[in-house]
Scaffold this active site. Structure first.
Site, short mmCIF file in Angstrom:
data_model
loop_
_atom_site.label_atom_id
_atom_site.label_comp_id
_atom_site.label_asym_id
_atom_site.label_seq_id
_atom_site.Cartn_x
_atom_site.Cartn_y
_atom_site.Cartn_z
N HIS A 1 0.99 -1.44 -0.25
CA HIS A 1 0.28 0.05 0.12
C HIS A 1 0.97 1.16 0.17
CE1 HIS A 1 0.09 0.96 4.55
NE2 HIS A 1 0.03 -0.29 4.45
N ASP B 1 6.24 0.43 7.31
CA ASP B 1 4.37 0.61 6.75
C ASP B 1 3.91 1.05 5.64
OD1 ASP B 1 1.79 -0.65 6.75
OD2 ASP B 1 1.06 0.22 9.24
N GLU C 1 -4.81 1.67 2.65
CA GLU C 1 -5.19 0.70 2.59
C GLU C 1 -5.20 0.89 4.33
OE1 GLU C 1 -3.71 -2.92 5.71
OE2 GLU C 1 -2.60 -1.17 5.29
N GLU C 2 -5.09 2.17 4.81
CA GLU C 2 -4.94 1.85 6.83
C GLU C 2 -5.93 2.65 7.18
OE1 GLU C 2 -2.68 1.17 8.70
OE2 GLU C 2 -0.50 1.47 7.72
N HIS D 1 3.81 1.93 12.59
CA HIS D 1 2.09 3.38 13.13
C HIS D 1 2.43 4.78 13.92
CE1 HIS D 1 -1.67 1.01 12.17
NE2 HIS D 1 -0.29 1.25 10.87
#
Lengths: 464, 464
Positions: free
Chosen positions: A279, A291, A325-326, A423
């Site tokens: 992503h 991420d 995506e998140e 995150h």
């Protein structure tokens, strides 16, 4: 027994052409490690663009960059696939403190959860109820909870070897904590950050309100693990202390964004698709290097490794940079919808969304027959220290592509450090190691090569 | 087939008591991950003591600390084993620059190699001959080398998956480079740092002069990889440029130091010894957290995990903190000598000296029979993602204990990041991850438990 082995050996050498496969593996790994581009790409994405939450200017910059870089690779097709995405903004930096009954305040580190509403402009101040599960919440009931802030403090379980399991065992506090607490009249939610470390960084992540009407939506924030421990200790001494927090995040109307897609069209079976994806969006606190910048550049690198080594695939190989995506999965949903509409046969979809750490193997969703074939490939990976071939979840973005016949899979890197950064503000470029990142890309390319060579039809192994 | 499996299952459950073994493994890992002490110990050793080169005050502090901590564990015996060690000191910070033929100077980062002589007090300045091998040196001969500085610039091979292999393929430049260059009248040696990264940190390490008389010993230093690239590029443009460096290190007379040893005496076979060990000394540039503070605290943790879980071993288990691995191996040599004198039967010796990274398995030196037994234990380790059980080198400190009958082994952690830090100023505490360190300790304890349970005698598996 000896004849049996001989026959097996012959079959194997015929169908899987082990020597050539070994040579291809060697070439892919060598190219990735000596002349790789993933690290340089990640440097740009992380340090020149940075965090790229869906709907943000940075996300649009990332889309433009992704398209441009894929075009520079000389793929057969590169295009943008439009998709509407949510746009949530954090606003000014959040602020919080613990106020003892004597009036002394202690600042603590929090961050709004993605999707949370703001507090009122002056902030929320209330007594705190610490719980470790939704059951505990139910037992306490409205009497004990109404007008208070619910503090979810169940830590990730440190003795689980796979940290994603520990995450899975805790993340309902973050995702559904507000909905559950709102049932009993809570005025806010504070969630212990989803990390195994004790440190000062709050970790954001998505949360839901389900169908709660706006007036019932309560603000939710993550608190650093050190401060969660502090708050818990202070509550033991002073149970009527108050917690104050202020955040002015907001959910804006959806905006248009894109999946970025590139394709090398197959020479023999152009209608059989193999995709590698990750992503492109990220959370906003760090620069999203693990991420999922790592997954993005590894997926790009897979196609580049094919081009660089003049490997013309039999099947069509796509890189897909999924948007959102998140906090929505809109890109993956759209991609799967369009693929279905067009009747595209996605035989194998591979996602990298578990950080840019040393690869250990893959987790597969597929039927038994295919899995036993996949297992027979393990020995090819042994020299590269890739050993993990297990059935299990693949990934959020490739999940919607799963059918009864095909294969979806996720790269499984070493997970021990992943949630140290996940995150949080320290998900940044300097925490990605160049070799570890490159090894992941090569490992993905090697598996993609095998699926391209041998396909997934029961008889495809005999045909080629 | 079914009966065969049944028999195998029965045999297995009888001889290896798989259920109990599984339970013990679970307990060991859980204790290490939820109530471990290795990280706290490493914090002290790295941040309160720091780099601890043999013969230094810090090395003596580390000896005193190690003894004190082992005593606090309530082991059956704790003692110091005296050993004379070399004392080399770096002196003032080294200084170097490249001087072009036009007189322009560019500072570069170097560090003296351990054991090197000083330059003369004003430094050495000379033209540079870049080579990539000793063969190249021979071809050039005295004509081209005399009076010059030899610059060894063969990089570690990036496409080798195991970085220790890449190190093994380069380290002769550092260790023997001075001896080889001195043969042809070189006045100094500069060696490209042994790391796969391109960065500004020079990496020290041991070097030898063999039996060269003092007046033939030439000063040797490592140069950072970025500066090695720079020097190499500049030489292409300006082959008569000069290199200047100054260092005032010296070799002092040997001093007395110690191996630190602790033992839990075996309840059934006290004369069979199992040891876990690492080296307490380190280089002086960083704080020696990965090399080998990690191994030290993991070895201590193995014995603590036995104590903490009330596991009274059948055999005697020792932790050995070896002194002087880096520049002499005097501690290991002394330990093995004394063990031989006393006729102590060391059935299994395990070393951790490859960094505090996620453990992947072990490398064993032993005979075929024992190895096949060891391989049968692999499945017990699978839930902990420990998969690497291979024949191969064990470790420098346990090497001298090898006999034809026993087993020596080394823990094999993920090696991708090891040489980013090895012998450099960034081998520091913050680069060790708590969970990765703890997993290594638990993995060592689990293997030690199996050797303690089942021994290594061919029939020992039937007896217990």
């Amino acid at each position: 027994m000896r004849y049996f082995l001989l026959i097996v050996a012959l079959l194997f050498s015929k169908s899987f052409n082990a020597q050539t496969d070994q040579e291809v593996f060697k070439r892919l790994y060598k190219t990735a490690l000596t002349n790789g581009k993933s690290y340089e790409w990640l440097d740009y994405l992380s340090n020149q663009i940075g965090g790229r939450l869906s709907g943000s200017v940075n996300a649009e910059l990332a889309v433009a960059w992704g398209k441009q870089e894929l075009e520079a690779l000389g793929l057969d097709k590169v295009w943008l696939q439009p998709v509407m995405v949510p746009k949530w903004i954090r606003g000014a930096k959040e602020y919080a403190y613990i106020k003892s009954t004597t009036g002394k305040t202690t600042n603590v580190n929090i961050c709004a959860l993605g999707g949370s509403v703001a507090t009122n402009p002056l902030g929320v101040e209330a007594e705190v109820v610490e719980v470790h599960s939704f059951e505990e919440l139910t037992e306490l009931g409205e009497d004990k909870i109404k007008g208070k802030i619910v503090f979810y403090n169940r830590p990730m379980q440190p003795d689980l070897i796979q940290t994603f399991e520990a995450y899975g065992g805790c993340v309902n506090q973050r995702y559904q904590g507000a909905v559950e607490a709102a049932k009993y009249g809570a005025v806010g939610v504070i969630v212990r950050s989803m990390t195994l470390r004790l440190d000062d960084l709050p970790h954001t992540g998505s949360m839901t309100y389900n169908n709660l009407p706006n007036e019932k939506r309560i603000p939710s924030a993550a608190i650093s693990t050190n401060d969660a421990e502090l708050l818990s200790s202070m509550l033991k001494l002073d149970e009527r202390l108050k917690f104050y927090f202020k955040q002015n995040c907001q959910q804006l109307p959806d905006v248009k964004s894109y999946n970025v897609i590139g394709e090398i069209t197959g020479s023999e079976f152009p209608n059989e698709y193999i995709i590698v994806g990750a992503h492109l969006d990220s959370w906003d606190l760090g620069d999203g290097s693990h991420d999922d910048g790592a997954g993005i550049v590894q997926s790009m690198e897979v196609l580049r490794l094919f081009k660089e080594n003049d490997m013309a695939p039999k099947r069509s190989i796509r890189v897909v940079m999924f948007m959102n995506e998140e906090n929505g999965l809109r890109g993956a949903t759209e991609y799967a919808k369009v693929a279905k509409q067009k009747g595209e046969n996605h035989i194998f979809s591979l996602e990298s969304d578990a950080g840019g750490f040393t690869p250990r193997g893959f987790s597969f969703e597929c039927n038994d027959t295919i899995f036993s074939t996949i297992e027979s490939w393990k020995s090819l990976f042994k020299p590269y220290l890739i050993h993990y071939f297990e059935r299990g979840g693949s990934g959020a973005d490739v999940g919607p592509l799963k059918t009864k016949k095909n294969v979806v899979a996720g790269l499984r890197p070493d997970s021990q450090r992943y949630f140290d950064h996940h995150h949080a503000a320290n998900d940044t470029f300097e925490h990605v190691n160049k070799r570890e990142l490159e090894l992941g890309a090569a490992t993905m390319a090697a598996l993609v090569y095998l699926f391209d060579q041998y396909g997934i039809a029961p008889n495809s192994y005999e045909n080629h």
